[in-house]
Design an enzyme around this catalytic site. Sequence first.
Site, PDB file in Angstrom:
ATOM      1  N   HIS A   1       0.790  -1.200   0.187  1.00  0.00           N
ATOM      2  CA  HIS A   1      -0.070  -0.128  -0.264  1.00  0.00           C
ATOM      3  C   HIS A   1       0.843   1.286  -0.176  1.00  0.00           C
ATOM      4  O   HIS A   1       0.579   2.030   0.456  1.00  0.00           O
ATOM      5  CB  HIS A   1      -0.934  -0.047   1.122  1.00  0.00           C
ATOM      6  CG  HIS A   1      -2.385  -1.162   0.788  1.00  0.00           C
ATOM      7  ND1 HIS A   1      -3.744  -1.250   0.693  1.00  0.00           N
ATOM      8  CD2 HIS A   1      -2.177  -2.388   1.502  1.00  0.00           C
ATOM      9  CE1 HIS A   1      -4.063  -1.977   0.612  1.00  0.00           C
ATOM     10  NE2 HIS A   1      -3.074  -2.879   1.358  1.00  0.00           N
TER      11      HIS A   1
ATOM     12  N   ASN B   1     -10.139  -2.985   2.024  1.00  0.00           N
ATOM     13  CA  ASN B   1     -10.137  -2.943   1.326  1.00  0.00           C
ATOM     14  C   ASN B   1     -11.082  -2.989  -0.157  1.00  0.00           C
ATOM     15  O   ASN B   1     -12.211  -3.324   0.631  1.00  0.00           O
ATOM     16  CB  ASN B   1      -9.206  -4.452   0.475  1.00  0.00           C
ATOM     17  CG  ASN B   1      -7.668  -4.604   0.791  1.00  0.00           C
ATOM     18  OD1 ASN B   1      -6.813  -3.528   1.031  1.00  0.00           O
ATOM     19  ND2 ASN B   1      -7.141  -5.709   0.800  1.00  0.00           N
TER      20      ASN B   1
ATOM     21  N   HIS C   1      -4.479   1.036  12.071  1.00  0.00           N
ATOM     22  CA  HIS C   1      -4.034   0.118  12.254  1.00  0.00           C
ATOM     23  C   HIS C   1      -6.023  -0.551  12.865  1.00  0.00           C
ATOM     24  O   HIS C   1      -6.169  -0.298  13.697  1.00  0.00           O
ATOM     25  CB  HIS C   1      -2.900   0.133  13.693  1.00  0.00           C
ATOM     26  CG  HIS C   1      -3.081  -0.891  14.455  1.00  0.00           C
ATOM     27  ND1 HIS C   1      -2.949  -2.185  14.524  1.00  0.00           N
ATOM     28  CD2 HIS C   1      -2.662  -0.975  16.119  1.00  0.00           C
ATOM     29  CE1 HIS C   1      -2.632  -3.177  15.099  1.00  0.00           C
ATOM     30  NE2 HIS C   1      -2.188  -2.595  16.561  1.00  0.00           N
TER      31      HIS C   1
END
Length: 681
Positions: A76, A149, A340
Amino acid sequence: MKDNRNVNESSKNEQLEQFRTDDRGEKLTTNQGVKVSEDEFSLKAGVRGPTLLEDFHFREKMTHFDHERIPERVVHARGFAAHGEFQVYESMKKYTKAKFLQDPAVKTPVFVRFSTVVGFRGSAETVRDVRGFATKFYTEEGNYDLVGNNMPVFFIQDAIKFPDLVHAIKPEPHNEMPQASAAHDTFWDFVANNQESAHMIMWALSDRALPRSFRMMEGFGVHTFRLVNEEGISHFVKFHWKPVLGVHSLVWDEAQKIAGKDPDFNRRDLWESIEQGNYPEFELGIQVIKEEDEFSFDFDILDPTKLWPEEDIPVQIIGKMTLNRNVDNVFAETEQVAFHPGHVVPGIDFTNDPLLQGRLFSYTDTQLLRLGGPNFHEIPINRPVCPFHNNQRDGFHRQTINKGPVSYHNNSIANNTPSPASEEEGGYVHYQEKVEGRKVRARSDSFKDHFSQAKLFWNSMSGPEKQHIIDAFSFELGKVKSKSIQQQVVDMFANVDLEMTREFAKNIGAVPPEEGGSAVTKSSPALSQEKTKKLPATRKVGVIAADGFNGEIMKVLEALKAEGIMPVIISSRLGKIKGSDGSELEVQDTFLTTESVLVDAIYATGGSGGTKKFQQDAAYFIHEAFAHYKPIGVTHEGRNWLENSGKNNAAGIVLGDGAESFAEEFIQAIAQHRFWERELV
Ligand code: HDE
């Protein structure tokens, strides 16, 4: 700072304001604040002499420059982000105690980073890849990160395989090729030898891997999470982001060309939309399964290679996110933001999905390296909007100046503060799931079916979507050098669908499978893009016009704009062009500075003053838009090109003479996005 958690009025923007600086109009200084008298010549012993070590300004400037890069994200790396806000439609009290999901009046600031996965930080954006969709909610109870995603499943079932997956898909280590592409031997070798990837491969070879815009793709939390309410009751949940503009894609040839013509295509689209006030919107959806129904499905709900068909478990739309502000500085915000999946707030909890469990370790670990130490939570973009207090101290780049002698718990000096908060006081209490088992390194039997949902996905595709998947297999495997790997992949996908596999096996010169195929006949219509929302707003239309254009087109342009469509006037040269009735248009792009792949539709109207070269360039643009199935509106001199090409009757060609009905029909065609029927012309 008083721990008063009413942050609703203090947006992240206000918090960031204290860190923003604008150097315009200021005197140049060193980082120590000393005014600099000369910034072009280093200090030398004589005009032709050596540079002197005492030139502190030169050394400070150069040393800073030498240290300006930080490691890019291992995956990413290429991303772009924007600020915005989220509002829940109605209280979600029934499912969760998370404060930001209770009150429709509360606007929670968010920061969203979209990304490709495989390419390096400077790679092209329209490559075939999964897209990251990471959202940081700055809630009054702390930061909540939904790090998802644009595809609802993943390649592997256990986090321990992530380094292998990423090594296989990244450029091959001996020659660092190919960039930002899965079309090479090591990746397909990984696929054939790790067959849990089958379902995700179907997604990655589908149109979902080529989003037209970050604003037009779905987002998925992928893992099964838990929502926990005030009473301590837990539900299993999957998170979805649904784009208000619908889900739309590029075609493969177009995506590859854009990679060269405008490698920044997706970020430019996001940036420009926000600058123009066309704020991207996404609705948040949840699928919910009751605790007692954990084992009621023909898949394991902890398996991240499985989705929950929307027809069986409907997506409940619970709120909306609007992205309304571009960043001020890409490095400070987009590059330094640290997401996170373990950043949760009370009311949101984890499951034992073994992929999620591994992620909970990986993200902090990676930030420690990338952001240079343990204080990355103090970087402005990462700071919660509510206060934070604990006994963590020191480390690189510490900014907080903690007062007093106490940095331990328990203590008497500070009356045992900062003190843990009870559940009633908002303390995070982990859901008390009962866990029992032997320590084993093993895969659950319930995770072993790798092909049924790959077939479900295939069954759900429309005809053109299926063809695109076959083409993608043929391209990707066509780039693989090893015959053995090609054949292994063919043999693997024979387990999914026989027809599909025979088709691409033929295209790559492999041995087509004789038998196989999954027996699954079920489909999930929600997985196809065919029935997605089709809106014309914010689509770019290339208007090809020359001097002597017919003045009637002004009305067409007005009608397009009224629908939120963005016409871009394209001609042979910049400056103004004059219409037959004296009206004027400012040319925004020439045939050199843009390309038909950079617009959603073409409006070919021409003009009596168009030169031969103009005609030629225009014909090329229209031809390419046609090949990419795009809507093409044709009026006035534009008709010449069509008549020459003999394509008058093809789908998505709208003919007219500037009449109102033309504009209406053309707008509908623009909303339609692509005309796959042309495959048959
Ligand atoms: Fe990530 N992932 N990931 N991932 N991921 C990272 O974190 C990792 C996975 C996702 O815009 C890294 O800060 C492991 C699934 C996004 O900053 C790293 C595993 C999903 C982003 C990492 C996964 C994601 C990352 C790299 C398997 C969708 C970009 C730099 C167990 C649900 C966030 C960083 C941004 C980034 C590890 C699998 C989404 C290395 C170990 C599944 C959107 O920590």
